[in-house]
Write a protein that holds these residues in place. Structure first.
Motif, PDB file in Angstrom:
ATOM      1  N   THR A   5      -6.484   0.605   8.547  1.00 58.69           N
ATOM      2  CA  THR A   5      -7.731   1.457   7.451  1.00 58.69           C
ATOM      3  C   THR A   5      -8.733   1.597   8.131  1.00 58.69           C
ATOM      4  O   THR A   5      -9.279   2.747   7.926  1.00 58.69           O
ATOM      5  CB  THR A   5      -7.581   0.513   6.440  1.00 58.69           C
ATOM      6  N   ALA A   6      -9.398   0.717   9.037  1.00 53.09           N
ATOM      7  CA  ALA A   6     -10.644   0.955   9.703  1.00 53.09           C
ATOM      8  C   ALA A   6     -10.587   1.845  10.510  1.00 53.09           C
ATOM      9  O   ALA A   6     -11.512   2.592  10.703  1.00 53.09           O
ATOM     10  CB  ALA A   6     -10.923  -0.520  10.244  1.00 53.09           C
ATOM     11  N   LEU A   7      -9.573   2.301  11.353  1.00 60.41           N
ATOM     12  CA  LEU A   7      -9.279   2.959  12.540  1.00 60.41           C
ATOM     13  C   LEU A   7      -9.091   4.631  12.051  1.00 60.41           C
ATOM     14  O   LEU A   7      -9.028   5.446  12.838  1.00 60.41           O
ATOM     15  CB  LEU A   7      -8.616   2.607  13.674  1.00 60.41           C
ATOM     16  N   ARG A   8      -8.659   4.506  10.596  1.00 57.13           N
ATOM     17  CA  ARG A   8      -8.559   5.811  10.116  1.00 57.13           C
ATOM     18  C   ARG A   8      -9.479   6.236   9.193  1.00 57.13           C
ATOM     19  O   ARG A   8      -9.336   6.122   7.895  1.00 57.13           O
ATOM     20  CB  ARG A   8      -7.070   5.885   9.501  1.00 57.13           C
ATOM     21  N   PRO A   9     -10.811   6.980   9.463  1.00 52.97           N
ATOM     22  CA  PRO A   9     -11.855   7.297   8.609  1.00 52.97           C
ATOM     23  C   PRO A   9     -11.254   7.928   7.395  1.00 52.97           C
ATOM     24  O   PRO A   9     -12.020   7.933   6.312  1.00 52.97           O
ATOM     25  CB  PRO A   9     -12.858   7.897   9.322  1.00 52.97           C
ATOM     26  N   ASN A  10     -10.364   8.714   7.222  1.00 53.39           N
ATOM     27  CA  ASN A  10      -9.948   9.666   6.218  1.00 53.39           C
ATOM     28  C   ASN A  10      -8.854   9.036   5.420  1.00 53.39           C
ATOM     29  O   ASN A  10      -8.689   9.610   4.459  1.00 53.39           O
ATOM     30  CB  ASN A  10      -9.642  11.137   6.727  1.00 53.39           C
ATOM     31  N   LEU A  11      -8.439   8.031   5.795  1.00 50.46           N
ATOM     32  CA  LEU A  11      -7.275   7.254   5.005  1.00 50.46           C
ATOM     33  C   LEU A  11      -7.798   6.999   3.564  1.00 50.46           C
ATOM     34  O   LEU A  11      -8.761   6.283   3.403  1.00 50.46           O
ATOM     35  CB  LEU A  11      -6.980   6.021   5.414  1.00 50.46           C
ATOM     36  N   GLY A  12      -6.985   7.370   2.648  1.00 46.83           N
ATOM     37  CA  GLY A  12      -7.349   7.362   1.183  1.00 46.83           C
ATOM     38  C   GLY A  12      -8.266   8.280   0.524  1.00 46.83           C
ATOM     39  O   GLY A  12      -8.609   8.007  -0.494  1.00 46.83           O
ATOM     40  N   TRP A  56      -0.826  -3.653  -2.191  1.00 47.70           N
ATOM     41  CA  TRP A  56      -0.313  -2.700  -3.345  1.00 47.70           C
ATOM     42  C   TRP A  56      -0.995  -1.299  -3.136  1.00 47.70           C
ATOM     43  O   TRP A  56      -0.318  -0.316  -2.774  1.00 47.70           O
ATOM     44  CB  TRP A  56      -0.290  -3.181  -4.632  1.00 47.70           C
ATOM     45  N   ILE A  57      -2.298  -1.590  -2.896  1.00 45.86           N
ATOM     46  CA  ILE A  57      -3.189  -0.332  -2.647  1.00 45.86           C
ATOM     47  C   ILE A  57      -2.738   0.478  -1.394  1.00 45.86           C
ATOM     48  O   ILE A  57      -2.284   1.369  -1.316  1.00 45.86           O
ATOM     49  CB  ILE A  57      -4.439  -0.558  -2.697  1.00 45.86           C
ATOM     50  N   PHE A  58      -2.575  -0.599  -0.217  1.00 49.49           N
ATOM     51  CA  PHE A  58      -2.104   0.003   1.077  1.00 49.49           C
ATOM     52  C   PHE A  58      -0.803   0.528   0.830  1.00 49.49           C
ATOM     53  O   PHE A  58      -0.600   1.645   1.446  1.00 49.49           O
ATOM     54  CB  PHE A  58      -2.069  -1.341   1.977  1.00 49.49           C
ATOM     55  N   ALA A  59       0.098  -0.058   0.339  1.00 52.36           N
ATOM     56  CA  ALA A  59       1.603   0.591   0.310  1.00 52.36           C
ATOM     57  C   ALA A  59       1.477   1.997  -0.527  1.00 52.36           C
ATOM     58  O   ALA A  59       2.205   2.881  -0.179  1.00 52.36           O
ATOM     59  CB  ALA A  59       2.310  -0.622  -0.495  1.00 52.36           C
ATOM     60  N   CYS A  60       0.910   1.929  -1.538  1.00 50.20           N
ATOM     61  CA  CYS A  60       0.422   3.133  -2.331  1.00 50.20           C
ATOM     62  C   CYS A  60       0.142   4.313  -1.415  1.00 50.20           C
ATOM     63  O   CYS A  60       0.609   5.412  -1.529  1.00 50.20           O
ATOM     64  CB  CYS A  60      -0.002   3.227  -3.635  1.00 50.20           C
ATOM     65  N   VAL A  61      -0.976   4.140  -0.621  1.00 51.54           N
ATOM     66  CA  VAL A  61      -1.814   5.197   0.244  1.00 51.54           C
ATOM     67  C   VAL A  61      -0.851   5.611   1.346  1.00 51.54           C
ATOM     68  O   VAL A  61      -0.739   6.996   1.481  1.00 51.54           O
ATOM     69  CB  VAL A  61      -3.067   4.612   0.446  1.00 51.54           C
ATOM     70  N   ILE A  62      -0.302   4.553   1.847  1.00 52.88           N
ATOM     71  CA  ILE A  62       0.554   4.892   3.199  1.00 52.88           C
ATOM     72  C   ILE A  62       2.046   5.501   2.917  1.00 52.88           C
ATOM     73  O   ILE A  62       2.218   6.622   3.481  1.00 52.88           O
ATOM     74  CB  ILE A  62       0.654   3.592   4.149  1.00 52.88           C
ATOM     75  N   PHE A  63       2.705   5.102   1.759  1.00 51.38           N
ATOM     76  CA  PHE A  63       4.094   5.392   1.919  1.00 51.38           C
ATOM     77  C   PHE A  63       4.328   6.585   0.603  1.00 51.38           C
ATOM     78  O   PHE A  63       5.263   7.251   0.549  1.00 51.38           O
ATOM     79  CB  PHE A  63       5.128   4.301   1.462  1.00 51.38           C
ATOM     80  N   LEU A  64       3.202   6.779  -0.356  1.00 52.63           N
ATOM     81  CA  LEU A  64       3.351   7.607  -1.332  1.00 52.63           C
ATOM     82  C   LEU A  64       2.199   8.639  -1.398  1.00 52.63           C
ATOM     83  O   LEU A  64       2.099   9.463  -2.176  1.00 52.63           O
ATOM     84  CB  LEU A  64       3.300   6.954  -2.836  1.00 52.63           C
ATOM     85  N   GLY A  65       1.250   8.455  -0.393  1.00 44.96           N
ATOM     86  CA  GLY A  65       0.275   9.298  -0.014  1.00 44.96           C
ATOM     87  C   GLY A  65      -0.930   9.651  -1.157  1.00 44.96           C
ATOM     88  O   GLY A  65      -1.742  10.576  -1.254  1.00 44.96           O
ATOM     89  N   PHE A  66      -0.881   8.332  -1.798  1.00 50.80           N
ATOM     90  CA  PHE A  66      -2.259   8.277  -2.828  1.00 50.80           C
ATOM     91  C   PHE A  66      -3.204   8.272  -2.206  1.00 50.80           C
ATOM     92  O   PHE A  66      -3.606   7.642  -1.106  1.00 50.80           O
ATOM     93  CB  PHE A  66      -1.815   7.058  -3.715  1.00 50.80           C
ATOM     94  N   ALA A 114      -4.254   4.955  -6.233  1.00 46.85           N
ATOM     95  CA  ALA A 114      -3.510   3.913  -5.756  1.00 46.85           C
ATOM     96  C   ALA A 114      -4.087   2.428  -6.583  1.00 46.85           C
ATOM     97  O   ALA A 114      -3.426   1.715  -6.970  1.00 46.85           O
ATOM     98  CB  ALA A 114      -3.673   3.454  -4.397  1.00 46.85           C
ATOM     99  N   SER A 115      -5.418   2.655  -6.764  1.00 39.68           N
ATOM    100  CA  SER A 115      -5.940   1.343  -7.331  1.00 39.68           C
ATOM    101  C   SER A 115      -5.529   1.367  -9.031  1.00 39.68           C
ATOM    102  O   SER A 115      -5.263   0.153  -9.452  1.00 39.68           O
ATOM    103  CB  SER A 115      -7.621   1.327  -7.264  1.00 39.68           C
ATOM    104  N   ILE A 116      -5.333   2.585  -9.506  1.00 38.46           N
ATOM    105  CA  ILE A 116      -5.174   2.747 -11.038  1.00 38.46           C
ATOM    106  C   ILE A 116      -3.706   2.191 -11.208  1.00 38.46           C
ATOM    107  O   ILE A 116      -3.546   1.418 -12.141  1.00 38.46           O
ATOM    108  CB  ILE A 116      -5.343   4.026 -11.316  1.00 38.46           C
TER     109      ILE A 116
END
Length: 256
Positions: free
Chosen positions: A117-124, A161-171, A176-178
């Motif tokens: 997460t830290a090394l990908r500045p645009n993630l999420g 959960w947030i990480f999974a939704c961001v990475i695998f569902l593209g949220f 993802a938080s919601i």
């Protein structure tokens, strides 16, 4: 089990629960705050774990109810079902399985998530590409795994959960938080039911902290809905980083 706390601890735990509910509604990780606080008050580990589930149900329900009408994740019922199933097995297994090896696995996973997460500045920041197109399959895999973890140990489940939704569902982080809190509440309520069957619960402490969780979760979820969610990634990294330090400390203490 008879257990009494000094009056001061009730006040301290109430305000800690407000802060934990606020953080948990945004990025998860409330258990990282409440479980150590309960144990620092002198409450035995298993009793602290059971009481923590009681109070966390209040916060996760408040956040889930606030977010529910904004939820956009399809096939929500499947996610709730598999998460609840995993949580039931996790809560039951905590009686049978030593958590030393699990702590090491969680430590490694958290460290990888933090670095990724830290090394990908645009993630999420924006909607991404969906890697798992079959949402039911996503719910099957992560519902069982994260539900089990939440029932077994708990802290950091919302962050996973947030990480999974961001990475695998593209949220993005906000979406993802919601969606995360719906599943968090499912695993919390099922795990609580198992713990009520197996353990004693400190009802007064749990309900008092539950009121604090409601206040904190309401404020945290409203903040997410009223902003663009840009601050969520920073807070996410802070909570995951703190979780890494806590899990590492526990793991090293168990080795000595």
């Amino acid at each position: 089990m008879e257990f009494e706390l000094d009056l001061i601890f009730y006040f301290v735990l109430f305000f800690i629960a407000i802060f934990a509910g606020f953080i948990d509604a945004i990025v998860g990780g409330g258990g990282l705050i409440t479980i150590p606080a309960l144990m620092a008050s002198g409450i035995p580990p298993h009793l602290a774990l059971a009481t923590n589930k009681l109070q966390s149900v209040f916060g996760s329900f408040t956040a889930a109810a606030t977010y529910l009408r904004y939820n956009t994740l399809p096939c929500l019922a499947w996610g709730v079902f598999f998460t609840a199933l995993g949580a039931a097995f996790g809560a039951w297994s905590v009686l049978l399985i030593a958590d030393g090896n699990l702590r090491l696995i969680i430590l490694i996973l958290l460290a990888l998530i933090f670095l990724y997460t830290a090394l990908r500045p645009n993630l999420g920041k924006t909607q991404g590409r969906t890697k798992i197109k079959n949402v039911k399959f996503f719910h099957l895999i992560f519902g069982l795994i994260l539900g089990f973890y939440d029932g077994f140990l708990g802290p950091g489940t919302g962050s996973f959960w947030i990480f999974a939704c961001v990475i695998f569902l593209g949220f993005d982080m906000k979406k993802a938080s919601i969606n995360t809190k719906i599943f968090n509440f499912s695993s919390n309520i099922v795990a609580l039911a198992i713990f009520l069957w197996q353990y004693e619960v400190l009802w007064l402490v749990g309900i008092l902290m539950g009121v604090g969780q409601i206040l904190g979760a309401f404020l945290g979820s409203k903040l997410v809905l009223k902003t663009d969610g840009g601050f969520i990634k920073i807070l996410f990294l802070c909570i995951v980083g703190a979780t890494i330090l806590k899990v590492a400390w526990d793991y090293l203490n168990n080795l000595t």
